[in-house]
Design an enzyme around this catalytic site. Sequence first.
Site, PDB file in Angstrom:
ATOM      1  N   GLY A   1       0.824  -1.198   0.000  1.00  0.00           N
ATOM      2  CA  GLY A   1       0.000   0.000   0.000  1.00  0.00           C
ATOM      3  C   GLY A   1       0.856   1.245   0.000  1.00  0.00           C
ATOM      4  O   GLY A   1       2.088   1.192   0.084  1.00  0.00           O
TER       5      GLY A   1
ATOM      6  N   GLY B   1       1.006   5.464   1.489  1.00  0.00           N
ATOM      7  CA  GLY B   1       0.501   6.379   2.496  1.00  0.00           C
ATOM      8  C   GLY B   1       0.916   7.802   2.209  1.00  0.00           C
ATOM      9  O   GLY B   1       1.395   8.121   1.110  1.00  0.00           O
ATOM     10  N   SER B   2       0.739   8.664   3.213  1.00  0.00           N
ATOM     11  CA  SER B   2       1.029  10.079   3.041  1.00  0.00           C
ATOM     12  C   SER B   2       2.503  10.325   2.768  1.00  0.00           C
ATOM     13  O   SER B   2       2.866  11.205   1.994  1.00  0.00           O
ATOM     14  CB  SER B   2       0.604  10.855   4.291  1.00  0.00           C
ATOM     15  OG  SER B   2      -0.753  10.661   4.565  1.00  0.00           O
ATOM     16  N   PHE B   3       3.376   9.538   3.399  1.00  0.00           N
ATOM     17  CA  PHE B   3       4.800   9.837   3.340  1.00  0.00           C
ATOM     18  C   PHE B   3       5.632   8.732   2.688  1.00  0.00           C
ATOM     19  O   PHE B   3       6.857   8.750   2.793  1.00  0.00           O
ATOM     20  CB  PHE B   3       5.335  10.097   4.743  1.00  0.00           C
ATOM     21  CG  PHE B   3       4.611  11.204   5.464  1.00  0.00           C
ATOM     22  CD1 PHE B   3       4.435  12.437   4.872  1.00  0.00           C
ATOM     23  CD2 PHE B   3       4.089  10.992   6.727  1.00  0.00           C
ATOM     24  CE1 PHE B   3       3.769  13.449   5.516  1.00  0.00           C
ATOM     25  CE2 PHE B   3       3.417  11.994   7.379  1.00  0.00           C
ATOM     26  CZ  PHE B   3       3.245  13.240   6.785  1.00  0.00           C
ATOM     27  N   GLY B   4       5.010   7.748   2.065  1.00  0.00           N
ATOM     28  CA  GLY B   4       5.806   6.710   1.442  1.00  0.00           C
ATOM     29  C   GLY B   4       4.996   5.504   1.031  1.00  0.00           C
ATOM     30  O   GLY B   4       3.764   5.544   0.970  1.00  0.00           O
TER      31      GLY B   4
ATOM     32  N   VAL C   1       4.611   0.996   1.245  1.00  0.00           N
ATOM     33  CA  VAL C   1       4.805  -0.146   2.141  1.00  0.00           C
ATOM     34  C   VAL C   1       4.932  -1.406   1.296  1.00  0.00           C
ATOM     35  O   VAL C   1       4.110  -1.660   0.408  1.00  0.00           O
ATOM     36  CB  VAL C   1       3.625  -0.281   3.130  1.00  0.00           C
ATOM     37  CG1 VAL C   1       3.864  -1.460   4.072  1.00  0.00           C
ATOM     38  CG2 VAL C   1       3.457   1.002   3.927  1.00  0.00           C
TER      39      VAL C   1
ATOM     40  N   LYS D   1       8.447  -0.146   5.336  1.00  0.00           N
ATOM     41  CA  LYS D   1       7.853   1.145   5.003  1.00  0.00           C
ATOM     42  C   LYS D   1       8.958   2.079   4.529  1.00  0.00           C
ATOM     43  O   LYS D   1       9.832   2.473   5.305  1.00  0.00           O
ATOM     44  CB  LYS D   1       7.146   1.736   6.225  1.00  0.00           C
ATOM     45  CG  LYS D   1       6.496   3.094   5.961  1.00  0.00           C
ATOM     46  CD  LYS D   1       5.765   3.586   7.194  1.00  0.00           C
ATOM     47  CE  LYS D   1       5.100   4.925   6.951  1.00  0.00           C
ATOM     48  NZ  LYS D   1       4.373   5.403   8.160  1.00  0.00           N
TER      49      LYS D   1
ATOM     50  N   ASP E   1      -3.538   9.902  14.125  1.00  0.00           N
ATOM     51  CA  ASP E   1      -3.940   9.518  12.767  1.00  0.00           C
ATOM     52  C   ASP E   1      -4.579   8.131  12.767  1.00  0.00           C
ATOM     53  O   ASP E   1      -4.227   7.255  11.969  1.00  0.00           O
ATOM     54  CB  ASP E   1      -2.741   9.535  11.833  1.00  0.00           C
ATOM     55  CG  ASP E   1      -3.162   9.520  10.353  1.00  0.00           C
ATOM     56  OD1 ASP E   1      -4.323   9.862  10.065  1.00  0.00           O
ATOM     57  OD2 ASP E   1      -2.321   9.166   9.509  1.00  0.00           O
TER      58      ASP E   1
END
Length: 890
Positions: free
Chosen positions: A577, A579-582, A584, A599, A708
């Site tokens: 998947g 996300g906001s910063f990278g 996975v 991650k 979060d």
Amino acid sequence: MSASLKDSGGGLSASIPWLRNRAFLVERSSGSGGEIVFSKLGFSWASTVASNETDRLALLQFKSKITHDPLGALGSWNASIHFCNWYGVTCSRRHQQRVTILDLGSLKLAGSITPHIGNLTFLKVLNLENNSFTHEIPSEIGRLRRLQKQLVGKLPSDFSSLLKIEFLSLGFNHLTGSIPSSFGNLTSIDTLYLSQNNLDGSSPDTLGLLKNLGTLALAANRLSGTIPSSIFNISSITVFEAGTNQIHGWKHSSGIGKFVNLQSLHMWNNQVSGTIPLAIGELQNLGILALDSNRLSGNIPPSIGNLKKLVELYVSDNFLKGSIPSSLGLCESLTTIGLFNNNLSGTIPPQLMGLTSLVALDLSRNQFRGSFPTEVGNLINLETLTVSGNILQGEIPSTLGSCIKLEILEMQGNVFQGPIPSSLSSLRGLTILDLSRNKLSGEIPEFLVGLKVIENLNLSYNDLEGMVPTEGVFKNASAISVLGNNKLCGGISEFKLPPCGLKKSRERRLTFELKLVIAIVSGLMGLALTLSISFLCWVRKRKEQSNPNSLINSLLNLSYQNLHNATDGFSSANLIGTGSFGSVYKGVLDEGRTTVTVKVFNLHHHRASRSFIAECRALRSIRHRNLVKVFTACSGVDYQGNDFKALVYEFMQNGSLEEWLYPVNREDEVDKAPRNLNLLQRLNIAIDVASALDYLHHDCQPITTHCDLKPSNILLDEEMVAHVGDFGLARFLPPTHVQTSSIGVKGSIGYIAPEYGLGSEVSTNGDVYSYGILMLELIIRKKPSDIMFEGDMNLHNFARMALPDHVMDIVDSTLLNDVEDLAIISNQRQRQIRVNNIIECLISMLRIGVTCSMESPKDRMKMTNVVHELQSTKNILLGSRTMREMQRFR
């Protein structure tokens, strides 16, 4: 059946048919001999027959304002049928033909209430509760003065149409505006039910004119201001419910003593300040006193001991101080006492231990000192005892073993010493036993293995020693915690404790002189080693102070090449998947022996590096079975010489909660059955997440806020145990609990607490809000960003309006399979009990979600209470508890 009738003007006797031509008003009944006294109204009944056209037109006006009738309840309201035969309409008998009852409750009707309803001047019952009516309550309802109190007495069946009935209910709708002052005209009404709406403003003074009012229900609205002092003039009132509003207090609160017949007072979850009135002791008939979740201060008045009929006392979540008055021990009918989360101090009075009817006692989160009274053994009916978060000391009293009905025993966060008493072996029904964060010593007693129904055993952070058992509850790592006991050994592998080895036989043969030499040499070497380590730590600390990134180096590093190989070059086939910063990835280390989650941070994002450092710091200092375990960090450069940062986590076999709630079949999964979570799995996930947050908010140092929380950050292992991950936005609260600025806390739309958008400080209440939304999403399976939510309608309001009777209309349809599968149970009674348990469980979970996601932070639950409520809810689902127990401490 016959009756003796007397004209109020001269004692005239008459037969029943005579009444058909004259109208009379029932004034009173003797209730013994069937004698009824009447008063002439002074006009012929025949003169009113033609006026029933007014009633028909008023009903048609009512129907014209209905915008949604999914059940077709008003389909019969047409000219082909006389209006007295329309659904929900009842008319007076014989020749009157006037509408006396309009009962349209629980029909899913939507629309507004027409002012023409005030033209139904013969109306005695108006029930519109549990629908979706909006807009304001028309003041014309105040003209319905025949909404009167029912008289008690023997009446012939022919006279039943003359009864004056006491019912006006508009509860469980979406009505707005203020309570009409014209309601003061309904001077004989017995019940006024307006709960569960969106009413605002202050309660009108005119309510004090309702001299015959027995029940006044205003709960779960947005009422503000103060309760008018005129209310105290209603000496007949027995039930007053105004919980979950924004009421600030009472005018002339000393007048509360006039409620001489009051049996139930609910003012919980408001903004009531000041002290508890001394006059509270004058309410001799009071059975329930609920003042919890307010802003009350001062002492608990000793006059409370005068309430001999008091059964339930809730004053939790206030700012009360002082000691518990010993006079409370005089309230011999008490079954429930909730005093948690105040500033109460002193010792626990032994007089409380004389309340043998007590079922639940919660004194947690106060400042009680001294030893716990040994007289606790008198509480033979006690089922819940919670004294956590105080300063109690001494040994745990062995007399607790006499409380054989105990199911929940929580004594964590005190200074209890000595061994765990063996007398607790008598408590065979324990489901929760929490003795963590004390100074208990000795070995783990063997009897704990034999507790068959226990679900949560927490012995962490004590001074226990010896071998940890491996049978009973000790086989389940998710149900037990023994962290922070450095002298323990053995146990199952998940505990990661050292083995319990035996001393080598040759050590026993060492001479005294040799032992002395070894001790001296070891001591010198140990001293040198200690000095060396101290020097290295000093140097490292100086480096960390000058370079924040040195925090990264405190974690074991893997190289970029290791992770590149483990993920096949970070291939899309291993992408789990983004996300906001990278991104996975799934990776395999140790030549295929270890599967991990990698991650990789996108360092082009200006906040990614800060997020990486925040996660390193958080995951270095926190440990909990429901938090994602980090193995290591990697900080270096890639093959192109660019900065590279990654975290390596424990791999979660079953992915994220989001993937289970909103499954999308990939090409390699087209032949697989769609993923689905049953109710028990969802409840277990809710408990797991709540337990993790409870740890972060109360048991972790420093106190940590996640900031979060959402389904994609909840990961599920092979056993479907939930783990909270992604601490990239985590914040740490100082030891003084001074809150930090929320500037920079972005979170995720729909889950972030509304106060953060206004610049309020970061607090644990923000996580509670996110958890509430997560809980609602878990049951309803609707994202807070769903297109159906627009304007004032959001996931919170959608769930709140469905409580409690329409819950089954909004829950995830796949959960209804849990009910349908019960058809295999042949015993109808058992099947119905099971269905009821499922429904009660869903209602409870939605209530918790709604309470946690309240707009005001002070109205939200504490995560400790959420865990307790969910454990009780699980017991209900499994059929071992009742609804009463679930709602004990709300």
